[in-house]
Design a protein around this motif. Structure first.
Motif, PDB file in Angstrom:
ATOM      1  N   SER A 164       0.811  -1.217   0.000  1.00  0.00           N
ATOM      2  CA  SER A 164       0.000   0.000   0.000  1.00  0.00           C
ATOM      3  C   SER A 164       0.846   1.270   0.000  1.00  0.00           C
ATOM      4  O   SER A 164       0.372   2.335  -0.408  1.00  0.00           O
ATOM      5  N   THR A 165       2.081   1.156   0.477  1.00  0.00           N
ATOM      6  CA  THR A 165       2.984   2.308   0.506  1.00  0.00           C
ATOM      7  C   THR A 165       4.393   1.870   0.112  1.00  0.00           C
ATOM      8  O   THR A 165       4.717   0.678   0.134  1.00  0.00           O
ATOM      9  N   ARG A 264       2.043   6.760  -0.990  1.00  0.00           N
ATOM     10  CA  ARG A 264       1.005   5.805  -1.364  1.00  0.00           C
ATOM     11  C   ARG A 264       1.374   5.146  -2.693  1.00  0.00           C
ATOM     12  O   ARG A 264       1.903   5.797  -3.591  1.00  0.00           O
TER      13      ARG A 264
END
Length: 542
Positions: A164-165, A264
């Motif tokens: 996700s990151t 992100r």
């Protein structure tokens, strides 16, 4: 900290330049490169160097590059992309390997600031911060006879386990970030230029191919590791130092030195990208109309008019002195590639495909390939400068801006090697405020804005002042034309601003207030306001 993003030397201009350079190499025998000449300080024994440089040597012996190490020093100086900045010679370059070493260096710089203040010695501009070093603004990431803090060792790219990151070092180049993420099937909302460093672009705003879906690059940073003026290392996020987290989204290097960003990320997928190359002589009016009409429709609020998969169109008018012609380059990107690989319906329905052109191409390709092909800047070591302004989507002002560009290129037609792209890009209200809140001053954006930027390259040092002043005058004339038609706007895209511009004037009083408060809290003695040169400083006078 050097900015940079998108110095849109179009593929058209670069292709011409590449051809010219190739022909020149065939005609001319290879020249022996002169050995770097030592700076006068190179002969000074280390014990006679300024006390703060001696302290850096004592505390960080493996991180300091002195002028006496001629080859290593020259290589480090060449970290500045533009040739004029390579002539601004620092006393030394400090290249820390981690945040703790950087904290040590900052603490030493802070002591030097205190000493100068007590001794009544000018504090202004004795160190600079360099991330990517691509910004061509004079002194953007270097300083004469001071200390350059080189962040190139902060270049790691570490995806989170869940994808996700991604944590990215501030000195990494965007192209290296994307190549590493290709291995994981990921991409981040990041810059569109291969050699640009992560730090400057992300701290100053940044536009991505994915901005219509997610907003500015700065609005997609989840957290920041930052070294403060006292040398301490903290993490700023929505829950930890939230005021600092907020102002880092567009506030540049006014509050400390960011070492790492957590950005992100999303699964990577092929893009559709197209380029149309047309003669400006009889297609400029039609191109301007197509651009104006597209922005009007995309911001109209009609169902389907705004498409978050359509990256903002880029229209460049490019004057090439070598051939004495002006060309138009239209670059279009769609982040959801159609299965048949043909023109997406969104772009097919605009006025762009109907332009008469002598070259056009489109392809489905990876994000990394698109950045390598589409987003390039001037070659390293060349003479170039930039500048920017912002107008509203007014067709008459756009035509006036083009006429001003034509007048400038006529005046500069004898400048050897001149390559003058005059570029239109857009900020649409549909995406201006997506992502986390920033301090760019576009909270009330309800209409499309056009970023106009010049990105000019030339050959000889004797033309430096002529070209720089011409770029500045061109933008001032565009501003005047916009004011006369009530089509001006205070926002300035900081990534394209030069040293003479004041982008914070367009951020709005409330955002400037937030930045001043954060600066006074995290840097109460103004180390980064006064001691650091380059970048853009906050105005505390009002």
């Amino acid at each position: 900290m050097a900015s940079q993003t998108l110095y849109l030397y179009t593929a058209t201009a670069l292709a011409v330049l590449t051809t010219v350079l190739a022909l020149r190499r065939k005609r001319e025998p290879p020249r022996q490169q002169p050995a770097p000449k030592p700076h006068p300080l190179a002969s000074v024994p280390s014990e006679q160097l300024p006390e703060y440089i001696q302290s850096l040597l004592a505390k960080l012996p493996n991180c300091v590059i002195l002028q006496s190490d001629i080859a290593a020093f020259q290589q480090a100086v060449d970290g500045s992309w533009a040739q004029p900045n390579r002539k601004i010679i620092p006393a030394c370059i400090v290249r820390p390997c981690d945040a703790q070493q950087l904290g040590t260096a900052v603490a030493i710089l802070k002591r030097e600031q205190d000493r100068r203040g007590q001794a009544g010695v000018p504090v202004a501009g004795f160190f600079a911060i360099r991330s990517g070093g691509v910004n061509p603004g004079l002194g953007a990431s270097t300083v004469r006879d001071g200390v350059v803090v080189d962040l190139s060792k902060f270049c790691e790219v570490v995806p989170a386990v869940d994808g996700s990151t991604v944590t990215v070092g501030t000195g990494a180049k965007w192209i290296d970030v994307y190549k590493r993420l290709d291995e994981e099937g990921l991409v981040v909302i990041g810059g569109r230029n291969s050699p640009v460093g992560v730090g400057g672009l992300t701290l100053q705003g940044g536009i991505s191919f994915y901005s219509p879906r997610f907003g500015f690059v700065c609005s997609n940073a989840v957290s920041y590791e930052i070294v403060l003026a006292n040398g301490s290392v903290v993490t700023a996020s929505a829950s930890s130092h939230p005021a600092l987290w907020r102002v880092l989204k567009g506030g540049s290097s006014n509050f400390g030195i960011v070492t790492r960003f957590t950005l992100r990320s999303l699964p990577s997928a092929p893009l559709w990208a197209a380029q149309i190359i047309a003669p400006a002589s009889f297609q400029h009016a039609k191109a301007i109309k197509a651009y104006h009409d597209y922005l009007s429709h995309a911001s109209s609020g009609q169902p389907g008019a705004f498409d978050e998969n359509a990256a903002g169109p880029i229209m460049s008018f490019v004057y090439v002195q070598k051939i004495g012609l002006k060309l138009i380059s239209i670059n279009l990107v769609y982040t959801k590639a159609p299965e048949n690989k043909q023109w997406p319906f969104h772009w097919k329905e605009t006025g762009f495909p109907s332009l008469w052109s002598f070259k056009r191409s489109h392809a489905v390709e990876s994000h990394t390939t698109a950045v390598e092909r589409f987003g390039r800047t001037a070659p390293p070591g060349t003479r170039y400068t930039m500048g920017t302004t912002t107008i509203r989507n007014d067709a008459e002002t756009m035509r006036a801006a083009y006429a001003i560009f034509c007048q400038t290129t006529t005046e500069l037609r004898h400048v050897k090697g001149l390559l003058f792209p005059f570029v239109f890009q857009t900020i649409l209200p549909g995406w201006a405020n997506k992502g986390d809140p920033n301090i760019l001053g576009l909270e009330g954006c309800t209409e499309p804005l056009i970023i106009i930027n010049c990105a000019v390259m030339w050959a000889n040092a004797k033309d430096d002042e002529l070209v720089r002043s011409a770029v500045r005058r061109t933008l001032e004339q565009v501003d005047a034309a916009a004011v006369a038609r009530r089509a001006d706007h205070p926002y300035r895209f900081m990534n394209y601003c030069m040293e003479w511009q004041r982008p914070y004037k367009g951020c709005g009083e409330e955002n400037v207030k937030l930045m001043r408060e954060a600066s006074q809290k995290y840097d109460p003695d103004g180390l980064f306001q006064n001691g650091c040169t380059g970048g853009f400083r906050l105005d505390f006078s009002s």
